[in-house]
Design a protein around this motif. Structure first.
Motif, PDB file in Angstrom:
ATOM      1  N   TYR B  33       0.855  -1.174   0.000  1.00 18.49           N
ATOM      2  CA  TYR B  33       0.000   0.000   0.000  1.00 18.49           C
ATOM      3  C   TYR B  33       0.900   1.237   0.000  1.00 18.49           C
ATOM      4  N   PHE B  35       0.524   5.486   0.922  1.00 18.18           N
ATOM      5  CA  PHE B  35      -0.312   6.454   1.626  1.00 18.18           C
ATOM      6  C   PHE B  35       0.254   7.863   1.464  1.00 18.18           C
ATOM      7  N   TYR B  37       0.046  11.025   4.076  1.00 18.90           N
ATOM      8  CA  TYR B  37      -0.370  11.519   5.375  1.00 18.90           C
ATOM      9  C   TYR B  37      -0.132  13.024   5.428  1.00 18.90           C
ATOM     10  N   LEU B  47      -4.441  10.511   7.854  1.00 19.43           N
ATOM     11  CA  LEU B  47      -4.384   9.931   6.522  1.00 19.43           C
ATOM     12  C   LEU B  47      -5.176  10.782   5.543  1.00 19.43           C
ATOM     13  N   ARG B  50      -5.138   6.666   0.295  1.00 22.72           N
ATOM     14  CA  ARG B  50      -4.391   5.424   0.238  1.00 22.72           C
ATOM     15  C   ARG B  50      -4.576   4.772  -1.131  1.00 22.72           C
ATOM     16  N   ILE B  95       3.870   0.657   2.850  1.00 26.03           N
ATOM     17  CA  ILE B  95       3.811  -0.476   3.765  1.00 26.03           C
ATOM     18  C   ILE B  95       3.626  -1.747   2.966  1.00 26.03           C
TER      19      ILE B  95
END
Lengths: 114, 115
Positions: B33, B35, B37, B47, B50, B95
């Motif tokens: 994934y 993201f 932020y 967040l 995503r 991640i």
């Protein structure tokens, strides 16, 4: 407020002293993470718990650092014999069980070592 | 090991305009994934958006959208109709889904929205 909470928000300590920070995750989250963020940098991973088990530790987590999550709820991060290089923001995050990777962050504890 | 690079330390945009923040990453994994932020001044990280690597369609969340180029390992964030409340540090993060443990962050882009 049902978000991630951290205490204290700010800590000033003298070099050589021990400090302890607390993190309370969102109640249904079984995963808890600690990160360190220095000025002008992104957060860096320190350690990760699933329930009470500490599953991963970064090499950044020297022998002076220890983290616990004794009952699978709140967690503490202790730094012994603090050094000026420990000055940073310490962030805690939590996430849901079941593999959803989104992490919810607390406001952080800003540590200043003088 | 994964690395995330944000090459724009600071950016500025006028209110109501559009701005794009860049992010590149390096990984040998195929399931992950990405993201974005947002960290407002003296406030906690939240967040923004995503993207799952196996999804070809770019994610959108209201005024925020991404341009995900998997082959190029690029993941940019577009903010449309910028608002003063968008002023913040923006971090790109990666991640690996295998362990769903640590996030790897870039160094961040400081975005200033001006009148």
């Amino acid at each position: 407020d049902t978000g991630v909470s951290q205490d204290p928000r700010h800590k000033i300590t003298k070099r050589g002293q021990n400090v302890t920070f607390r993190c309370d995750p969102i109640s249904e989250h079984n995963r808890l993470y600690w990160y360190r963020q220095t000025l002008g940098q992104g957060p860096e991973f320190l350690t990760y718990f699933q329930n009470e088990a500490q599953l991963e530790k970064s090499r950044l987590l020297s022998d002076r650092f220890s983290a616990e999550r004794p009952k699978g709820s709140f967690s503490t991060l202790e730094i012994q014999r603090t050094e000026q290089g420990d000055s940073a923001m310490y962030l805690c995050a939590s996430s849901l069980p079941g593999g959803d990777p989104e992490q919810y962050f607390g406001p952080g504890t800003r540590l200043t070592v003088t | 090991a994964q690395t995330v690079t944000q090459s724009q330390p600071e950016m500025s945009v006028q209110e109501a305009e559009t701005v794009t923040l860049s992010c590149t990453y390096d990984t040998s994994e195929s399931n992950y994934y990405l993201f974005w932020y947002k960290q407002p001044p003296s406030r906690q990280m939240i967040l923004v958006i995503r993207q799952e690597a196996y999804k070809q369609q770019n994610a959108t969340e209201n005024r925020f959208s991404v341009n995900f180029q998997k082959a190029a390992k690029s993941f940019s964030l577009k903010i449309s109709d910028s608002q003063l409340g968008d002023t913040a540090m923006y971090f790109c993060a990666f991640i690996y889904t295998g362990t769903a443990s640590k996030l790897t962050f870039g160094t961040g882009t400081r975005l200033q929205v001006t009148l």
